[in-house]
Design a protein around this motif. Structure first.
Motif, PDB file in Angstrom:
ATOM      1  N   GLU A 102       0.825  -1.205   0.000  1.00 15.00           N
ATOM      2  CA  GLU A 102       0.000   0.000   0.000  1.00 15.00           C
ATOM      3  C   GLU A 102       0.856   1.250   0.000  1.00 15.00           C
ATOM      4  N   LYS A 103       1.935   1.211   0.774  1.00 21.47           N
ATOM      5  CA  LYS A 103       2.829   2.363   0.855  1.00 21.47           C
ATOM      6  C   LYS A 103       3.558   2.574  -0.469  1.00 21.47           C
ATOM      7  N   VAL A 104       3.943   1.478  -1.102  1.00 17.25           N
ATOM      8  CA  VAL A 104       4.639   1.575  -2.386  1.00 17.25           C
ATOM      9  C   VAL A 104       3.712   2.157  -3.455  1.00 17.25           C
ATOM     10  N   LYS A 105       2.490   1.662  -3.511  1.00 19.27           N
ATOM     11  CA  LYS A 105       1.544   2.136  -4.518  1.00 19.27           C
ATOM     12  C   LYS A 105       1.173   3.606  -4.322  1.00 19.27           C
ATOM     13  N   ALA A 106       1.184   4.045  -3.080  1.00 21.35           N
ATOM     14  CA  ALA A 106       0.804   5.426  -2.775  1.00 21.35           C
ATOM     15  C   ALA A 106       1.829   6.436  -3.285  1.00 21.35           C
ATOM     16  N   GLN A 107       2.999   5.977  -3.725  1.00 20.92           N
ATOM     17  CA  GLN A 107       4.046   6.882  -4.186  1.00 20.92           C
ATOM     18  C   GLN A 107       3.789   7.408  -5.599  1.00 20.92           C
ATOM     19  N   ALA A 108       2.836   6.833  -6.320  1.00 17.23           N
ATOM     20  CA  ALA A 108       2.584   7.228  -7.707  1.00 17.23           C
ATOM     21  C   ALA A 108       2.340   8.732  -7.826  1.00 17.23           C
ATOM     22  N   ILE A 109       2.928   9.329  -8.855  1.00 22.56           N
ATOM     23  CA  ILE A 109       2.761  10.773  -9.079  1.00 22.56           C
ATOM     24  C   ILE A 109       2.468  11.034 -10.552  1.00 22.56           C
ATOM     25  N   PRO A 110       1.733  12.082 -10.864  1.00 24.02           N
ATOM     26  CA  PRO A 110       1.576  12.475 -12.275  1.00 24.02           C
ATOM     27  C   PRO A 110       2.778  13.316 -12.695  1.00 24.02           C
ATOM     28  N   LEU A 111       3.405  12.936 -13.770  1.00 22.93           N
ATOM     29  CA  LEU A 111       4.528  13.723 -14.262  1.00 22.93           C
ATOM     30  C   LEU A 111       4.014  14.949 -15.016  1.00 22.93           C
ATOM     31  N   PRO A 112       4.745  16.052 -14.962  1.00 24.73           N
ATOM     32  CA  PRO A 112       4.332  17.219 -15.759  1.00 24.73           C
ATOM     33  C   PRO A 112       4.417  16.865 -17.238  1.00 24.73           C
ATOM     34  N   PRO A 113       3.515  17.378 -18.054  1.00 27.62           N
ATOM     35  CA  PRO A 113       3.549  17.053 -19.490  1.00 27.62           C
ATOM     36  C   PRO A 113       4.752  17.704 -20.163  1.00 27.62           C
ATOM     37  N   PRO A 114       5.263  17.097 -21.222  1.00 26.55           N
ATOM     38  CA  PRO A 114       6.348  17.729 -21.983  1.00 26.55           C
ATOM     39  C   PRO A 114       5.904  19.091 -22.494  1.00 26.55           C
ATOM     40  N   PRO A 115       6.810  20.034 -22.617  1.00 22.11           N
ATOM     41  CA  PRO A 115       6.431  21.399 -23.035  1.00 22.11           C
ATOM     42  C   PRO A 115       6.251  21.552 -24.540  1.00 22.11           C
ATOM     43  N   PHE A 116       6.305  20.462 -25.309  1.00 21.08           N
ATOM     44  CA  PHE A 116       6.159  20.566 -26.761  1.00 21.08           C
ATOM     45  C   PHE A 116       5.640  19.243 -27.317  1.00 21.08           C
ATOM     46  N   ASP A 117       5.143  19.303 -28.529  1.00 26.59           N
ATOM     47  CA  ASP A 117       4.690  18.126 -29.249  1.00 26.59           C
ATOM     48  C   ASP A 117       5.828  17.670 -30.150  1.00 26.59           C
ATOM     49  N   PRO A 118       6.410  16.510 -29.893  1.00 27.18           N
ATOM     50  CA  PRO A 118       7.585  16.090 -30.663  1.00 27.18           C
ATOM     51  C   PRO A 118       7.299  15.899 -32.147  1.00 27.18           C
TER      52      PRO A 118
END
Length: 478
Positions: A132-148
């Motif tokens: 439970e503690k491991v799963k709780a670490q999930a984070i949303p990453l900031p989106p890339p600043p451009f469309d490749p």
């Protein structure tokens, strides 16, 4: 006349039946003892040798399958028939659980291990830290600043219509495709992807069936070179100093207090360590037994004075990773740092740096990236920290990285390998490279303005010197 021998035999058996019976019973007893000793030996082998190693086998399989499926977006068969196909890992059987993005592995139904996928953090093997503690670490990453797809290579994905002149492209393509085993043929080269960048342009690439330009593949110890880059960035941020004692509180009052950050980067810390991937060792215990790899690595005692002996150690890399983490005020700032400061600025948008169960990046071993992203990382160093006009990394740090580590005989710098010892005799001496388990490589060759990436699941039958020599032979004289 024929009845006489039979009569004599009958009389002999009758007179000696007790003796024959005793000998027969004696033989049975001996056979039973031999069989007993055999089974006793088998039990002892299982208890003493095999059983302690089975959880490492299942841990390797669960983690490898989890990352291959949930990070690499590959099929179970693709991963099991390649990265998990060597003995004894091939003994493990894996089960994918899409409902909670996890994988379990067993050997003959025993020693079950589980790895879980967390958004933004990749896959982690469950050990001594609650799930439970491991799963709780999930984070949303900031989106890339451009469309490749709207930006030119190397920052983006748009490739030019013209390629550098003077290259023998027919021969280059032959060399690249020869590095990949043909579909349906015996798997000898065991290469998954190759990519070639010359004069800043992607001039060639080839992929095994089921793998393409968008498939993230494991870098293993090439992650160490990413880690070194992050250390260099934190030095530039004035958060670390490589020539001061490593900021590890547990070392302040013993012989380890003399270990510097530079000692750790050069693999000359002097800490006692056993780097063996095929048995129970410090490396396999750290990766497959302990949830907090940094804590395990810093607990190792001193074996030699700092900077007196060179010894390759994944433990020192994870010590560096923990030190980096301790320079941040919060986990989110730490976990997003590689993406905001490094990956997004170099177009490495299909790269994942994975953490252990404690939430610290496994700087020794766990990163996934496409062949093109690994090539972009090589380009960053080829241009001494400058990428598409952006100074991502100090050129001075690149120079430091490529200085020979003490006592390495010209083979190592700061988490990068060197060719100063002529290990690659037909390749320029200024070549340096990232080196990962099972034959992962990024070769940077400044004198030829060249970056070569090879990713696979074995290097047993792959000759890197010959491969590079053939690639260089297709280029204009430089």
């Amino acid at each position: 006349m024929k009845e006489i021998p039979i009569t004599i035999l009958f009389i002999f058996l009758k007179e000696n039946q007790n003796s024959i019976k005793a000998n027969f019973m004696k033989r049975i007893k001996i056979s039973r003892r031999i069989l007993y000793l055999f089974f006793l030996g088998l039990v002892l082998f299982i208890v003493i040798y095999a059983w302690p190693r089975i959880p490492i086998i299942t841990g390797f399989a669960a983690k490898g399958m989890c990352s291959g499926v949930f990070v690499g977006h590959r099929s179970q068969e693709s991963v099991s028939s390649r990265e998990l196909s060597f003995f004894p890992i091939s003994l493990a059987r894996t089960t994918i659980h899409p409902e909670d993005s996890s994988v379990t592995a067993t050997v003959f139904g025993l020693a079950k291990r589980k790895a879980v996928y967390r958004r933004g953090l990749g896959c982690t093997l469950l050990t001594d830290i609650p799930e439970e503690k491991v799963k709780a670490q999930a984070i949303p990453l900031p989106p890339p600043p451009f469309d490749p797809d709207t930006i030119a290579w190397p920052l983006g994905s748009l490739l030019p219509n013209t390629l550098p002149a003077g290259v023998n492209y027919e021969e280059l393509n032959r060399v690249l495709h020869a590095a990949i085993d043909a579909p349906g043929s015996e798997q000898v080269k065991k290469t998954l992807a190759v990519a070639i960048v010359y004069n800043n342009m992607l001039i060639g690439e080839a992929y095994a069936p089921g793998i393409d330009k968008n498939t993230p593949l494991p870098g293993w110890s090439m992650t160490k070179s990413i880690l070194s880059t992050l250390v260099g960035m934190r030095v530039a941020d004035h958060k670390l100093s490589i020539h001061e004692p490593a900021p590890v509180p547990e070392w302040k009052n013993d012989d380890r207090s003399n270990i510097t950050l530079s000692s750790l980067l050069h693999m000359t810390s002097g800490l006692k360590w056993d780097e063996n991937y095929f048995d129970i060792s410090d490396a396999t215990k750290m990766l497959y037994v302990y949830g907090d790899m940094y804590r395990y690595a810093i607990s190792r005692p001193v074996a030699y004075p700092p900077d007196s002996v060179w010894y390759y150690s994944s433990g020192t890399s994870n010590i560096l990773s923990g030190i980096i983490r301790n320079t941040f005020g919060n986990n989110r700032a730490y976990l997003t740092y590689p993406y905001v400061r490094l990956f997004y600025r170099t177009g490495m948008l299909h790269t994942t740096l994975e953490t252990d169960a404690s939430g610290t990046f496994v700087g020794s071993s766990y990163s996934y990236a496409t062949a093109r992203d690994w090539a972009r990382f090589g380009l960053l160093y080829l241009h001494r920290g400058i990428f598409a006009g952006d100074t991502v990394l100090s050129p001075g740090w690149v120079s430091y990285t490529l200085r020979e580590a003490p006592h390495s005989n010209g083979a190592y710098g700061a988490q990068w390998w060197l060719n100063h010892n002529n290990k690659l005799p037909d390749v320029p001496a200024d070549t340096y490279f990232c080196d990962g388990f099972q034959g992962q490589r990024i070769f940077v060759i400044p004198s030829r303005n060249l970056v070569v990436v090879r990713l696979g699941w074995s290097m047993k039958n792959f000759n890197f010197n010959k491969f590079l020599k053939e690639i260089i032979s297709t280029l204009p004289e430089g």
